[in-house]
Write a protein that holds these residues in place. Structure first.
Motif, PDB file in Angstrom:
ATOM      1  N   ARG A  88     -10.927   1.989  -1.236  1.00 54.48           N
ATOM      2  CA  ARG A  88     -10.300   1.407  -0.040  1.00 54.48           C
ATOM      3  C   ARG A  88      -9.409   2.417   0.670  1.00 54.48           C
ATOM      4  O   ARG A  88      -9.304   2.415   1.884  1.00 54.48           O
ATOM      5  CB  ARG A  88      -9.464   0.180  -0.425  1.00 54.48           C
ATOM      6  N   GLN A  89      -8.736   3.275  -0.086  1.00 56.22           N
ATOM      7  CA  GLN A  89      -7.811   4.239   0.513  1.00 56.22           C
ATOM      8  C   GLN A  89      -8.226   5.655   0.113  1.00 56.22           C
ATOM      9  O   GLN A  89      -7.700   6.194  -0.858  1.00 56.22           O
ATOM     10  CB  GLN A  89      -6.378   3.981   0.034  1.00 56.22           C
ATOM     11  N   GLN A 135       0.823  -1.213   0.000  1.00 53.76           N
ATOM     12  CA  GLN A 135       0.000   0.000   0.000  1.00 53.76           C
ATOM     13  C   GLN A 135       0.854   1.258   0.000  1.00 53.76           C
ATOM     14  O   GLN A 135       0.576   2.219  -0.724  1.00 53.76           O
ATOM     15  CB  GLN A 135      -0.911   0.010   1.237  1.00 53.76           C
ATOM     16  N   GLY A 175       0.950   4.213  -2.783  1.00 59.95           N
ATOM     17  CA  GLY A 175       0.714   5.613  -2.459  1.00 59.95           C
ATOM     18  C   GLY A 175       1.876   6.501  -2.880  1.00 59.95           C
ATOM     19  O   GLY A 175       1.683   7.596  -3.414  1.00 59.95           O
ATOM     20  N   GLU A 231      -8.767   2.337  -6.406  1.00 58.67           N
ATOM     21  CA  GLU A 231      -8.262   2.146  -5.053  1.00 58.67           C
ATOM     22  C   GLU A 231      -8.786   3.165  -4.055  1.00 58.67           C
ATOM     23  O   GLU A 231      -8.684   2.956  -2.851  1.00 58.67           O
ATOM     24  CB  GLU A 231      -6.732   2.151  -5.052  1.00 58.67           C
TER      25      GLU A 231
END
Lengths: 212, 212
Positions: free
Chosen positions: B122-123, B61, B65, B119
């Motif tokens: 989720r983030q 992750q 990012g 994504e």
DNA sequence: GTCTATAAGAGGATAGAC
DNA sequence: GTCTATCCTCTTATAGAC
């Protein structure tokens, strides 16, 4: 004996296993995305065993595709069909715009769009299915509407299709992107964009002055 | 001895391990998406071992990012900064529109947008990072531009921000959606939309007749 | 910091009974 | 068609040498 119907028939038709599975798949996929959704979770939510899922659907991809197709068919049934004969064009366009942003901005529609975008990179046919059964139908209907307005001599637009695309584009603005990105609202309010889009179109192309 | 520098220095600065990893991560993530990308694949493409990746980035992750942040910073450096003083407003708007669709429709920009959308469910902070470093900057610049046109008395728009949003929305049209969905092109051509968007804006709000 | 080798576990898919 | 129990591969992450 095992095939015997219950003595009392209820009005609520129980969902078939297949429908149960599709409903569970929809909730899981839309919430967690394709990869993060497990067949175990779908089975648990549907109240069936994993093997039962594989009896109905070949694999995870097939299940996902079936869910998308099923969902698109239902979501876009209620298309706005303007008549093009209201006394006030402004009022009619305004109502149409509000109806469209309500469709487009529905949380489930956003979630569906998001998950289809994500998976269309791997399964291009999904993008096609989604587009044909949803956005393309809405655009066709909207194009026909603007064509009618043009034929009636109400709007001096050069091309109905282009106008339809611009109208939808104006309605979306940046706020649509923000929602896809899972952000808090904070751009222009959609209602303001409807106002502004209608105003812009009318100022640019209206043939009959009808400002009140 | 092991730390000894090479005897001959070359002009091409070798990428640091970290940069190698980020570049490899970008290519893998943008092509296969977050979940389908494996740390093994990133390691192989970067020419390092997996353990080295974990020495630089906490986990998958974090690496994702970092790649997004890094990519956004680079992609949106070259913002179009119109001056608002061209002799022909139409020409200037047209050039601006073309520049924006070139930015927005760049294949890598589309791929980046797609993977961030996927994504961000989720983030959520990823959506924020992307938006702030990319679209939000472009919108601010565009808003300032329309404000200048308004102050100069060239456009009778009520609100620069709303106008900026509508302009970008018109430029995107449906074709943008089609590309996100990984479909073949087939809607209106972006160049036609630029034409139509400029025409619409000018017809609606231009104060000085400058049609040639 | 960087490597090789491996631990540890998740999750898609199936075998076989009913 | 449906279930339980299980297989087996793939992948993240780390241990330990250098």
């Amino acid at each position: 004996m095992r095939e015997q119907k219950p003595a009392v028939e209820f009005d609520t038709v129980p969902l078939s296993k297949r429908e149960q599975i599709l409903a569970a798949a929809r909730e899981e996929f839309l919430e967690y995305g394709y990869a993060a959704t497990t067949m175990d979770a779908v089975a648990a939510r549907a109240g069936v065993s994993k093997a039962t899922i594989y009896a109905h659907f070949e694999n995870k991809q097939t299940l996902f595709g079936a869910m998308i197709t099923n969902r698109c068919e239902q979501s876009f049934d209620k298309l706005p069909v303007p008549r093009g004969d209201a006394r006030s064009l402004r009022t009619e366009l305004h109502a149409l715009g509000l109806m469209m942003i309500r469709l487009i901005y529905a949380p489930e529609a956003i979630a569906l769009y998001r998950v289809v975008i994500a998976e269309s990179a791997r399964q291009p046919e999904l993008g096609e299915i989604f587009h044909v059964s949803g956005p393309a139908r809405a655009m066709a209907s909207l194009t026909a509407y603007f064509q009618k307005l043009k034929d009636k001599g109400l709007l001096a637009i050069p091309d109905a299709r282009l106008t339809a695309e611009m109208f939808v584009g104006m309605l979306k603005g940046q706020d649509y992107m923000r929602r896809l990105l899972n952000m808090e609202e904070g751009g222009c309010r959609p209602e303001d964009l409807v106002e502004a889009a209608v105003e812009t179109l009318l100022r640019a192309y209206a043939l009959q002055a009808e400002e009140v």
